[in-house]
Structures are given as structure tokens and as C-alpha cells.
Design a protein around this motif. Structure first.
Motif, PDB file in Angstrom:
ATOM      1  N   LEU A 123      58.298   6.692-149.829  1.00 44.80           N
ATOM      2  CA  LEU A 123      58.940   5.612-149.072  1.00 44.80           C
ATOM      3  C   LEU A 123      60.439   5.868-148.977  1.00 44.80           C
ATOM      4  CD1 LEU A 123      58.722   2.862-147.640  1.00 44.80           C
ATOM      5  CD2 LEU A 123      59.069   1.773-149.870  1.00 44.80           C
ATOM      6  N   LEU A 124      61.045   6.265-150.096  1.00 44.79           N
ATOM      7  CA  LEU A 124      62.476   6.610-150.106  1.00 44.79           C
ATOM      8  C   LEU A 124      62.744   7.755-149.134  1.00 44.79           C
ATOM      9  CD1 LEU A 124      65.343   6.431-151.304  1.00 44.79           C
ATOM     10  CD2 LEU A 124      64.571   7.981-153.119  1.00 44.79           C
ATOM     11  N   LYS A 125      61.903   8.785-149.189  1.00 42.10           N
ATOM     12  CA  LYS A 125      62.062   9.942-148.301  1.00 42.10           C
ATOM     13  C   LYS A 125      61.960   9.521-146.834  1.00 42.10           C
ATOM     14  CE  LYS A 125      60.007  14.507-147.374  1.00 42.10           C
ATOM     15  NZ  LYS A 125      59.531  14.243-146.002  1.00 42.10           N
ATOM     16  N   ASN A 126      61.015   8.620-146.542  1.00 43.31           N
ATOM     17  CA  ASN A 126      60.830   8.182-145.161  1.00 43.31           C
ATOM     18  C   ASN A 126      62.030   7.391-144.645  1.00 43.31           C
ATOM     19  OD1 ASN A 126      58.336   9.403-145.097  1.00 43.31           O
ATOM     20  ND2 ASN A 126      57.185   7.525-145.480  1.00 43.31           N
ATOM     21  N   ILE A 127      62.580   6.541-145.497  1.00 44.47           N
ATOM     22  CA  ILE A 127      63.758   5.762-145.079  1.00 44.47           C
ATOM     23  C   ILE A 127      64.958   6.682-144.880  1.00 44.47           C
ATOM     24  CG2 ILE A 127      65.386   3.960-145.765  1.00 44.47           C
ATOM     25  CD1 ILE A 127      63.061   2.653-147.315  1.00 44.47           C
ATOM     26  N   ILE A 128      65.124   7.645-145.809  1.00 43.70           N
ATOM     27  CA  ILE A 128      66.232   8.595-145.668  1.00 43.70           C
ATOM     28  C   ILE A 128      66.048   9.467-144.422  1.00 43.70           C
ATOM     29  CG2 ILE A 128      67.309  10.631-146.719  1.00 43.70           C
ATOM     30  CD1 ILE A 128      66.860   9.338-149.442  1.00 43.70           C
ATOM     31  N   SER A 129      64.793   9.818-144.122  1.00 42.52           N
ATOM     32  CA  SER A 129      64.539  10.629-142.923  1.00 42.52           C
ATOM     33  C   SER A 129      64.944   9.856-141.660  1.00 42.52           C
ATOM     34  CB  SER A 129      63.069  11.046-142.852  1.00 42.52           C
ATOM     35  OG  SER A 129      62.235   9.944-142.550  1.00 42.52           O
ATOM     36  N   ALA A 130      64.760   8.537-141.669  1.00 42.66           N
ATOM     37  CA  ALA A 130      65.202   7.722-140.539  1.00 42.66           C
ATOM     38  C   ALA A 130      66.720   7.781-140.404  1.00 42.66           C
ATOM     39  CB  ALA A 130      64.736   6.279-140.720  1.00 42.66           C
ATOM     40  N   TYR A 131      67.408   7.711-141.536  1.00 38.68           N
ATOM     41  CA  TYR A 131      68.867   7.795-141.507  1.00 38.68           C
ATOM     42  C   TYR A 131      69.327   9.164-141.001  1.00 38.68           C
ATOM     43  CZ  TYR A 131      73.715   7.658-143.095  1.00 38.68           C
ATOM     44  OH  TYR A 131      75.090   7.707-143.136  1.00 38.68           O
ATOM     45  N   LYS A 132      68.643  10.211-141.456  1.00 35.29           N
ATOM     46  CA  LYS A 132      68.989  11.559-141.000  1.00 35.29           C
ATOM     47  C   LYS A 132      68.740  11.709-139.497  1.00 35.29           C
ATOM     48  CE  LYS A 132      68.273  14.100-145.332  1.00 35.29           C
ATOM     49  NZ  LYS A 132      67.429  15.125-146.026  1.00 35.29           N
ATOM     50  N   TYR A 133      67.649  11.111-139.029  1.00 35.85           N
ATOM     51  CA  TYR A 133      67.337  11.137-137.601  1.00 35.85           C
ATOM     52  C   TYR A 133      68.466  10.490-136.799  1.00 35.85           C
ATOM     53  CZ  TYR A 133      64.438  10.561-133.362  1.00 35.85           C
ATOM     54  OH  TYR A 133      63.938  10.617-132.087  1.00 35.85           O
ATOM     55  N   TYR A 134      68.931   9.359-137.293  1.00 27.54           N
ATOM     56  CA  TYR A 134      70.032   8.648-136.642  1.00 27.54           C
ATOM     57  C   TYR A 134      71.292   9.518-136.626  1.00 27.54           C
ATOM     58  CZ  TYR A 134      73.882   5.299-136.210  1.00 27.54           C
ATOM     59  OH  TYR A 134      75.038   4.655-135.829  1.00 27.54           O
ATOM     60  N   LYS A 135      71.641  10.097-137.775  1.00 28.10           N
ATOM     61  CA  LYS A 135      72.858  10.898-137.868  1.00 28.10           C
ATOM     62  C   LYS A 135      72.776  12.133-136.967  1.00 28.10           C
ATOM     63  CE  LYS A 135      75.878  10.386-140.380  1.00 28.10           C
ATOM     64  NZ  LYS A 135      77.180   9.684-140.186  1.00 28.10           N
ATOM     65  N   GLU A 136      71.601  12.733-136.901  1.00 30.45           N
ATOM     66  CA  GLU A 136      71.418  13.931-136.079  1.00 30.45           C
ATOM     67  C   GLU A 136      71.673  13.628-134.605  1.00 30.45           C
ATOM     68  OE1 GLU A 136      67.758  16.839-134.577  1.00 30.45           O
ATOM     69  OE2 GLU A 136      67.495  15.554-136.361  1.00 30.45           O
ATOM     70  N   TYR A 137      71.109  12.531-134.113  1.00 32.54           N
ATOM     71  CA  TYR A 137      71.276  12.210-132.700  1.00 32.54           C
ATOM     72  C   TYR A 137      72.674  11.681-132.381  1.00 32.54           C
ATOM     73  CZ  TYR A 137      66.542  13.178-131.159  1.00 32.54           C
ATOM     74  OH  TYR A 137      65.392  13.819-130.800  1.00 32.54           O
ATOM     75  N   ILE A 138      73.267  10.995-133.333  1.00 32.94           N
ATOM     76  CA  ILE A 138      74.642  10.527-133.130  1.00 32.94           C
ATOM     77  C   ILE A 138      75.599  11.716-133.035  1.00 32.94           C
ATOM     78  CG2 ILE A 138      76.600   9.482-134.374  1.00 32.94           C
ATOM     79  CD1 ILE A 138      75.053   7.422-132.888  1.00 32.94           C
ATOM     80  N   GLN A 139      75.384  12.705-133.903  1.00 32.52           N
ATOM     81  CA  GLN A 139      76.248  13.892-133.874  1.00 32.52           C
ATOM     82  C   GLN A 139      76.072  14.680-132.581  1.00 32.52           C
ATOM     83  OE1 GLN A 139      75.231  15.923-137.504  1.00 32.52           O
ATOM     84  NE2 GLN A 139      76.376  14.483-138.804  1.00 32.52           N
ATOM     85  N   LYS A 140      74.830  14.735-132.087  1.00 31.92           N
ATOM     86  CA  LYS A 140      74.577  15.398-130.807  1.00 31.92           C
ATOM     87  C   LYS A 140      75.339  14.701-129.694  1.00 31.92           C
ATOM     88  CE  LYS A 140      69.944  17.276-131.680  1.00 31.92           C
ATOM     89  NZ  LYS A 140      68.517  17.185-131.306  1.00 31.92           N
ATOM     90  N   ALA A 141      75.324  13.367-129.734  1.00 32.89           N
ATOM     91  CA  ALA A 141      76.020  12.605-128.697  1.00 32.89           C
ATOM     92  C   ALA A 141      77.517  12.832-128.748  1.00 32.89           C
ATOM     93  CB  ALA A 141      75.714  11.126-128.860  1.00 32.89           C
ATOM     94  N   VAL A 142      78.069  12.995-129.955  1.00 25.27           N
ATOM     95  CA  VAL A 142      79.519  13.207-130.119  1.00 25.27           C
ATOM     96  C   VAL A 142      79.938  14.568-129.579  1.00 25.27           C
ATOM     97  CG1 VAL A 142      81.357  13.488-131.804  1.00 25.27           C
ATOM     98  CG2 VAL A 142      79.728  11.625-132.059  1.00 25.27           C
ATOM     99  N   THR A 152      57.355   9.821-138.986  1.00 25.46           N
ATOM    100  CA  THR A 152      56.079  10.251-138.420  1.00 25.46           C
ATOM    101  C   THR A 152      54.920   9.454-139.016  1.00 25.46           C
ATOM    102  OG1 THR A 152      55.691  11.977-140.075  1.00 25.46           O
ATOM    103  CG2 THR A 152      56.993  12.577-138.126  1.00 25.46           C
ATOM    104  N   LYS A 153      53.854   9.332-138.242  1.00 27.60           N
ATOM    105  CA  LYS A 153      52.669   8.619-138.720  1.00 27.60           C
ATOM    106  C   LYS A 153      52.085   9.273-139.964  1.00 27.60           C
ATOM    107  CE  LYS A 153      51.147   6.550-134.349  1.00 27.60           C
ATOM    108  NZ  LYS A 153      50.054   6.476-133.340  1.00 27.60           N
ATOM    109  N   ALA A 154      52.097  10.597-139.995  1.00 26.64           N
ATOM    110  CA  ALA A 154      51.548  11.319-141.153  1.00 26.64           C
ATOM    111  C   ALA A 154      52.322  10.983-142.423  1.00 26.64           C
ATOM    112  CB  ALA A 154      51.587  12.821-140.889  1.00 26.64           C
ATOM    113  N   ALA A 155      53.647  10.886-142.313  1.00 30.08           N
ATOM    114  CA  ALA A 155      54.480  10.550-143.470  1.00 30.08           C
ATOM    115  C   ALA A 155      54.198   9.131-143.951  1.00 30.08           C
ATOM    116  CB  ALA A 155      55.948  10.711-143.124  1.00 30.08           C
ATOM    117  N   MET A 156      54.043   8.214-143.001  1.00 25.70           N
ATOM    118  CA  MET A 156      53.708   6.837-143.367  1.00 25.70           C
ATOM    119  C   MET A 156      52.357   6.777-144.065  1.00 25.70           C
ATOM    120  SD  MET A 156      54.722   4.695-139.937  1.00 25.70           S
ATOM    121  CE  MET A 156      56.300   4.849-139.109  1.00 25.70           C
ATOM    122  N   GLN A 157      51.372   7.463-143.520  1.00 24.91           N
ATOM    123  CA  GLN A 157      50.016   7.411-144.072  1.00 24.91           C
ATOM    124  C   GLN A 157      49.958   7.962-145.485  1.00 24.91           C
ATOM    125  OE1 GLN A 157      47.935   9.516-140.991  1.00 24.91           O
ATOM    126  NE2 GLN A 157      47.519   7.659-139.790  1.00 24.91           N
TER     127      GLN A 157
END
Length: 417
Positions: free
Chosen positions: A396-415, A354-359
């Protein structure tokens, strides 16, 4: 928007992400060591200064740049690395083992650790350079992008060799007062600067809807920079210091020119809306311009305070801010495009981080940057700056991990569908 990208050639998502997450962890370690050692640093030759510099450059810069190349070369050029997961893991292991031993050696003044760490780092750099060169040179269309990448990877290999020779000089083997300077020149101008320019040719027009860089620049920079650095190193070894410094002066002026040109191109972009990454880019280029100007001053007279300021503006104010800006474009894009490649189309790039997290993260970085100016006056300022930068690094670490979690969440939904 993504014209010219070869999406089917990308490596697994985890390949760049493991480098990015590790890089953020090193920033946190850097913050702790800076708080403990900043007040004792007198010049760039102090072991604590060398340790902090390499913790920043090896721990953060190199991890981000290596991880990005494993992703960008296949996507930008359509040229996949052979056995990419295995090669990435080999580089990752060598780089981390070498970095930890190398930094420990400087902090404890233990020669065995320095040499062990330096050897692992040399293998990491040479292995990465060789597999990257082999990959890009497979291209049938050897355009300016291929040649620019090849020049930067070659510079990395040369810089690594001279860095290792400079390290051996600590015990009298291949002792040469110029090896360290040659190492820095190739790493900073040949590897980092050339790679930044090469990636910028693609990223700035693609993500910011801006004009292309001039064709003449693209066709000459990859020849000009390495050739000038090689000539400078040769004449320096011949004790022709005035000529060597003149060549380095030319390189510094090219850096300033590129920084100002990139600002001009972004200012003239079609989409004028506010963008945190563009603000960071302006900030980075301003710092790089200051650093290059200070570098020119060091060519004419030696001053330990100017050298420390040069390192601060170039590394902390310049390259770090630039990488931060690129991460907030690259990570959301990679996450979205890997999901799309897996037939997940409901994901949105704007929601990955999110933009807020980046800022929040960037504002803490700006605060740490400002406090750094007070460090020469007070050790408390060093602790305060380290605290703010440590918090920024955690975010920054939290934001990168949140991106990974976002990816895993949508991949699991697709499965499960």
C-alpha cells in the motif's frame, strides 16, 4: 462524471499525500506490534490492546481522514481552507507527536507520556475540527453535504474531549466509568460513520456510476446520529442505562441499514464491470453489519470475546477495507486532476496505480484477515497474520508513493517542454 466539483479550490498535491504516506507507515508499525503483543491480549482494556487499537485508528484512519478532508472540502464544496498548508502541517505535527507519545505511554505504562500524548491529540482534534467547521460553515448554501460534514466534525470534537477526560480518569481526575464508552460512540458513529456516509453521497454516484442515496436519508442522518448520541450520553450519566442502550441500539440499526442500502445501490449500478474497490466495499459493509450486530449483543450482556470480535470486524474488517477501497479511487483521481490543473492532459487515472499492484496488496490483506480467525488458537497465527498484513501495508505504501512519483514525472515533463 466530475460534475459539481470545484477543481480550482484544491490545496497542493503534497498536502493529502503526506498524510497518506504516513498512514501506511503506521500500518507497518501496527503489524510489528501486533505480532509481538497479540497473544497477550485478554480483553479490550489491556494496555497492549488499547495501544494497538489507537495505533490503527490514530495512525491510519485519522491520517487518511484528515488528509482527505483537506482535499475534499475544497473540491466537493468549493470552500478552501484558510492557510491550508500551514494548518495541515500544524495538524500533522500535533497528530504525529501525540500518537507516538500516546502509544508509547500505553506500551511502557508511563503516565507522563500518556498525558503528554493525549494533550497533543486533543489539540490536534480540536484544531482540525474548528478549522473544518469554520470552513464548511462559510458556505452560503448550507445543504445536506455542508450540514453532514459539520455534524461529523462536531462529533469528532466531542469524542476527543470525552477521550481526554477518560484518559484523565486513569489517575482519578474526572473519573467516570462512562467517559470511555461515550468517547468510542462519538468517534465511531458520530465521526467515522457520519463522515463515511457524507463522502459516500458523492463518491458512489461519481466513481461507480450508481444512483444517488435517498434524499430523506441525506436530510435526516446528520441530525439523527449526533442527537441520538448526545441523548444516550446524557441519560447514561443519569444512570438510565436501559434508555441509553435503547438509543444506541437505534444507532446500530441505522448503521446496518446504511450498509445494506449502499450494497443495494452498488448492485444496481449502471456500469457492471468488475471493480476491486466495489469488492472491497461489499466486504467492508458485510463486516460492518456483523460488527453492528455484535454491538447490539454487547448492549444486553458483557462478554470480552464478543467485544474483541466487535473491534476486529468493525475496524480491521470494516473501516480499514472501506478506506482501502476509497484510497484506490481517490489517489488516482487526485493525481490525475492535479496534473490536469497544471495543464498536463496526457496522464491517465488507470496508470497512476496499476490494477495488478492494487490486487496484490488487497489479496495479502484478505489473507491476513482470514488468518486472524486463528489467532485465539495459536500465537504462530498472529505472527503469520501480522506478516501478511505487514507485506500488504508495504505494498500500500509502495502504491501511494508510486502515485506521487507518477505525478512528479509528468510535472517535470511539463516543465521541460
Amino acid at each position: 462524471m466530475f460534475q459539481g466539483l470545484s477543481l480550482e479550490q484544491a490545496p497542493p498535491y503534497k498536502v493529502p499525500l503526506q498524510f497518506y504516506i504516513t498512514a501506511a507507515l503506521y500500518l507497518i508499525a501496527f503489524s510489528v506490534l501486533f505480532a509481538l503483543n497479540a497473544s497477550t491480549i485478554v480483553n479490550r482494556f489491556d494496555y497492549s490492546s488499547i495501544a494497538l487499537t489507537h495505533l490503527f485508528t490514530l495512525g491510519f484512519f485519522t491520517h487518511i481522514m484528515f488528509g482527505s478532508m483537506f482535499q475534499m472540502i475544497p473540491v466537493m464544496l468549493g470552500l478552501p481552507y484558510k492557510n491550508v498548508v500551514r494548518n495541515a502541517n500544524v495538524v500533522y505535527a500535533l497528530l504525529n507527536g501525540g500518537t507516538l507519545l500516546f502509544i508509547s505511554g500505553f506500551l511502557t505504562t508511563t503516565t507522563a507520556l500518556l498525558h503528554a500524548g493525549g494533550t497533543l491529540l486533543l489539540f490536534a482534534f480540536l484544531h482540525f475540527s474548528m478549522i473544518s467547521l469554520k470552513t464548511v460553515l462559510k458556505s452560503e448554501n448550507k445543504d445536506f453535504m455542508v450540514k453532514s460534514f459539520a455534524a461529523s466534525f462536531s462529533s469528532l470534537a466531542i469524542g476527543a474531549v470525552f477521550g481526554f477526560l477518560a484518559l484523565l480518569g486513569h489517575v482519578g481526575v474526572f473519573a467516570n466509568p462512562y467517559f470511555a464508552d461515550i468517547h468510542i460512540a462519538f468517534m465511531l458513529f458520530g465521526w467515522v460513520f457520519l463522515l463515511i456516509t457524507t463522502v459516500s453521497y458523492k463518491i458512489i454516484p461519481m466513481f461507480f456510476v450508481a444512483k444517488e442515496f435517498p434524499q430523506k436519508l441525506k436530510m435526516t442522518l446528520y441530525i439523527l446520529i449526533p442527537t441520538t448520541l448526545l441523548l444516550s450520553a446524557l441519560v447514561r450519566e443519569l444512570e438510565l442505562l436501559t434508555l441509553s442502550n435503547t438509543l444506541l441500539l437505534a444507532v446500530a440499526l441505522v448503521v446496518i441499514g446504511f450498509a445494506l442500502l449502499s450494497i443495494k445501490i452498488l448492485k444496481a449500478r449502471k456500469r457492471k464491470r468488475k471493480d476491486l474497490s466495489i469488492t472491497l466495499w461489499y466486504f467492508a459493509m458485510a463486516n460492518i453489519t456483523i460488527a453492528a450486530t455484535l454491538f447490539i449483543l454487547t448492549l444486553f450482556f458483557t462478554n470480552e470475546y464478543i467485544e474483541l470480535a466487535l473491534g476486529f470486524f468493525m475496524l480491521f474488517g470494516g473501516v480499514y477495507a472501506l478506506i482501502n477501497a476509497m484510497l484506490y479511487k481517490i489517489v488516482p483521481f487526485l493525481t490525475w486532476f492535479h496534473l490536469s490543473s497544471n495543464m498536463v492532459f496526457e496522464a491517465e487515472m488507470s496508470q497512476v496505480i496499476t490494477k495488478a499492484a492494487m490486487q496484490r496488496q488487497v489479496q495479502l490483506y484478505y489473507g491476513a484477515y482470514l488468518l486472524m480467525f486463528l489467532v485465539p488458537l495459536s500465537s504462530y497465527a498472529a505472527v503469520a497474520a501480522a506478516l501478511l498484513f505487514g507485506l500488504s501495508s508495504l505494498l500500500l505504501l509502495k502504491n501511494i508513493i508510486s502515485a506521487y512519483k507518477y505525478y512528479k514525472e509528468y510535472i517535470q515533463k511539463a516543465v521541460t517542454i
